[in-house]
Design a protein around this motif. Structure first.
Motif, PDB file in Angstrom:
ATOM      1  N   MET A   1       0.839  -1.198   0.000  1.00 41.52           N
ATOM      2  CA  MET A   1       0.000   0.000   0.000  1.00 41.52           C
ATOM      3  C   MET A   1       0.870   1.242   0.000  1.00 41.52           C
ATOM      4  O   MET A   1       1.820   1.346   0.781  1.00 41.52           O
ATOM      5  N   ASN A   2       0.562   2.188  -0.859  1.00 43.00           N
ATOM      6  CA  ASN A   2       1.269   3.468  -0.918  1.00 43.00           C
ATOM      7  C   ASN A   2       0.403   4.537  -0.261  1.00 43.00           C
ATOM      8  O   ASN A   2      -0.683   4.861  -0.741  1.00 43.00           O
ATOM      9  N   ILE A   3       0.896   5.080   0.842  1.00 40.49           N
ATOM     10  CA  ILE A   3       0.175   6.103   1.595  1.00 40.49           C
ATOM     11  C   ILE A   3       0.918   7.422   1.458  1.00 40.49           C
ATOM     12  O   ILE A   3       2.123   7.498   1.733  1.00 40.49           O
ATOM     13  N   TYR A   4       0.201   8.451   1.036  1.00 43.60           N
ATOM     14  CA  TYR A   4       0.788   9.776   0.876  1.00 43.60           C
ATOM     15  C   TYR A   4       0.186  10.719   1.917  1.00 43.60           C
ATOM     16  O   TYR A   4      -1.046  10.822   2.025  1.00 43.60           O
ATOM     17  N   VAL A   5       1.062  11.372   2.666  1.00 47.11           N
ATOM     18  CA  VAL A   5       0.637  12.335   3.682  1.00 47.11           C
ATOM     19  C   VAL A   5       1.024  13.725   3.208  1.00 47.11           C
ATOM     20  O   VAL A   5       2.209  14.034   3.051  1.00 47.11           O
ATOM     21  N   ASP A  55       3.589  12.407  -7.982  1.00 50.00           N
ATOM     22  CA  ASP A  55       3.628  10.990  -7.625  1.00 50.00           C
ATOM     23  C   ASP A  55       2.271  10.442  -7.191  1.00 50.00           C
ATOM     24  O   ASP A  55       2.136   9.239  -6.952  1.00 50.00           O
ATOM     25  N   LEU A  56       1.267  11.306  -7.065  1.00 44.86           N
ATOM     26  CA  LEU A  56      -0.007  10.887  -6.479  1.00 44.86           C
ATOM     27  C   LEU A  56      -0.769   9.852  -7.303  1.00 44.86           C
ATOM     28  O   LEU A  56      -1.674   9.191  -6.786  1.00 44.86           O
ATOM     29  N   SER A  57      -0.410   9.685  -8.557  1.00 46.35           N
ATOM     30  CA  SER A  57      -1.081   8.663  -9.374  1.00 46.35           C
ATOM     31  C   SER A  57      -0.816   7.258  -8.838  1.00 46.35           C
ATOM     32  O   SER A  57      -1.570   6.321  -9.119  1.00 46.35           O
ATOM     33  N   LYS A  58       0.243   7.120  -8.014  1.00 47.66           N
ATOM     34  CA  LYS A  58       0.602   5.810  -7.448  1.00 47.66           C
ATOM     35  C   LYS A  58      -0.059   5.573  -6.087  1.00 47.66           C
ATOM     36  O   LYS A  58       0.125   4.510  -5.487  1.00 47.66           O
ATOM     37  N   ALA A  59      -0.811   6.541  -5.607  1.00 48.95           N
ATOM     38  CA  ALA A  59      -1.339   6.473  -4.244  1.00 48.95           C
ATOM     39  C   ALA A  59      -2.527   5.522  -4.120  1.00 48.95           C
ATOM     40  O   ALA A  59      -3.402   5.475  -4.987  1.00 48.95           O
ATOM     41  N   ASP A  60      -2.544   4.784  -3.009  1.00 53.05           N
ATOM     42  CA  ASP A  60      -3.732   4.025  -2.609  1.00 53.05           C
ATOM     43  C   ASP A  60      -4.553   4.836  -1.617  1.00 53.05           C
ATOM     44  O   ASP A  60      -5.778   4.739  -1.577  1.00 53.05           O
ATOM     45  N   LEU A  61      -3.846   5.626  -0.813  1.00 54.84           N
ATOM     46  CA  LEU A  61      -4.487   6.441   0.227  1.00 54.84           C
ATOM     47  C   LEU A  61      -3.757   7.766   0.326  1.00 54.84           C
ATOM     48  O   LEU A  61      -2.526   7.805   0.345  1.00 54.84           O
ATOM     49  N   VAL A  62      -4.528   8.864   0.380  1.00 51.73           N
ATOM     50  CA  VAL A  62      -3.945  10.200   0.531  1.00 51.73           C
ATOM     51  C   VAL A  62      -4.570  10.869   1.742  1.00 51.73           C
ATOM     52  O   VAL A  62      -5.805  10.959   1.849  1.00 51.73           O
ATOM     53  N   ILE A  63      -3.740  11.334   2.656  1.00 52.89           N
ATOM     54  CA  ILE A  63      -4.184  12.052   3.854  1.00 52.89           C
ATOM     55  C   ILE A  63      -3.813  13.519   3.681  1.00 52.89           C
ATOM     56  O   ILE A  63      -2.626  13.859   3.559  1.00 52.89           O
ATOM     57  N   VAL A  64      -4.807  14.388   3.632  1.00 50.15           N
ATOM     58  CA  VAL A  64      -4.564  15.823   3.479  1.00 50.15           C
ATOM     59  C   VAL A  64      -4.647  16.470   4.856  1.00 50.15           C
ATOM     60  O   VAL A  64      -5.723  16.601   5.442  1.00 50.15           O
ATOM     61  N   ALA A  86      -8.134   5.159  -5.625  1.00 51.66           N
ATOM     62  CA  ALA A  86      -7.537   5.753  -4.423  1.00 51.66           C
ATOM     63  C   ALA A  86      -8.602   6.420  -3.562  1.00 51.66           C
ATOM     64  O   ALA A  86      -9.621   6.900  -4.060  1.00 51.66           O
ATOM     65  N   ILE A  87      -8.356   6.451  -2.259  1.00 47.61           N
ATOM     66  CA  ILE A  87      -9.238   7.150  -1.324  1.00 47.61           C
ATOM     67  C   ILE A  87      -8.470   8.328  -0.719  1.00 47.61           C
ATOM     68  O   ILE A  87      -7.293   8.206  -0.374  1.00 47.61           O
ATOM     69  N   VAL A  88      -9.143   9.470  -0.624  1.00 45.85           N
ATOM     70  CA  VAL A  88      -8.545  10.700  -0.088  1.00 45.85           C
ATOM     71  C   VAL A  88      -9.378  11.155   1.099  1.00 45.85           C
ATOM     72  O   VAL A  88     -10.616  11.143   1.036  1.00 45.85           O
TER      73      VAL A  88
END
Length: 285
Positions: A1-5, A55-64, A86-88
């Motif tokens: 899982m790729n998580i972006y914060v 890089d966000l195209s690779k995200a599974d989850l994004v936390i803003v 993806a879920i944001v």
């Protein structure tokens, strides 16, 4: 899982730490306008790598997890860049402007509006702590506008890190949070200001300050960069709560001026039931 914060501070960083604890194979990426924050977050193990919006195209989850004025600008861009799976979610303390900012977006179904009622007066990557959300409430707004499968994924995470879920419409959220959070911060800031204004001539005030003062003024250490946009976005409700609060302060002052100590006692005794309310809240947790 790729998580972006996006915004590697107290809330975003704490979610990242908990998510990593649940899934050691998850890869945590950080996006932040402050390069020093990114390097500090890597050194502390809050994130694995720095990233960019590209890089966000690779995200599974994004936390803003950015100030709410930034969030309303960032969220549509994030939704533009993610994949359909993806879920944001955001963690902002205001919900009407956030929900309005993404209302017409083609990927609105990929977004879930949340507000974890948790935190401390500290900020930045070093403020992130594991277990911050254990037993805390997470307000979710307009859940029906999020694709069910993505809802499930987000709810599994929230539950796994210990949060209790409460569903609420954005208007009710902004009204209620003005009383229990926004007003508390204003009170703390202004109490701090009142004492600081006397500090020049009366150093003894600080020499005599005990745990009561420290706990009451604790929130005045919170970040102005985060709280000014919150007050701006929730201005209508905050003004209303301030009017009620000032009215109560004025009434108390009048009772004191008039030596009406019986009424002062009755006022304080009636408010003592806050202990029962808070004890009930803690029992539910």
């Amino acid at each position: 899982m790729n998580i972006y914060v996006i915004g590697v501070g107290l809330i975003g960083g704490s979610i990242a730490l908990d998510a990593k604890g649940l899934n050691p194979d998850a890869k945590i990426f950080g996006i932040d306008s402050n390069e020093k924050h990114l390097q500090e977050a890597i050194a502390l193990g809050v994130i694995d790598e720095a990233a960019t919006f590209d890089d966000l195209s690779k995200a599974d989850l994004v936390i803003v997890s950015v100030p709410v004025d930034t969030a309303i600008v960032v969220l549509p861009t994030v939704l533009d860049l993610i994949s359909d799976s993806a879920i944001v979610f955001d963690v902002g303390s205001t919900k009407i402007p956030i929900c309005e900012a993404v209302a017409g977006h083609p990927r609105r179904r990929n977004f879930i509006a949340t507000h974890p009622i948790a935190g401390t007066e500290f900020s930045g990557p070093s403020a992130a702590i594991k277990g911050l959300f254990q037993g805390k409430t997470n307000i979710i707004c307009e859940v029906e506008k999020t694709t069910f499968k993505l809802q499930e994924r987000a709810l599994l995470l929230f539950s796994a890190i210990g949060m209790r879920i409460r569903y609420m419409d954005p208007k009710s959220h902004d009204k209620h949070i003005a009383y229990v959070s926004h007003l508390s911060h204003i009170s703390s800031f202004m109490l701090g200001k009142t004492v600081i204004n006397k500090e020049k001539d009366e150093q003894d005030i600080f020499d005599m300050a005990g745990s009561g003062f420290e706990s009451t003024v604790r929130l005045a250490k919170s970040s102005p960069a985060m709280w000014t946009p919150i007050f701006k976005q929730n201005k209508k409700q905050v003004v209303k709560t301030l009017e009620e609060y000032i009215s109560n302060l004025t009434k108390f002052k009048e009772l004191l001026v008039n030596d009406d100590y019986e009424a002062i006692f009755d006022e304080m005794q009636s408010v003592n039931r806050i202990k029962e309310i808070l004890n009930g809240m803690n029992t539910k947790k």
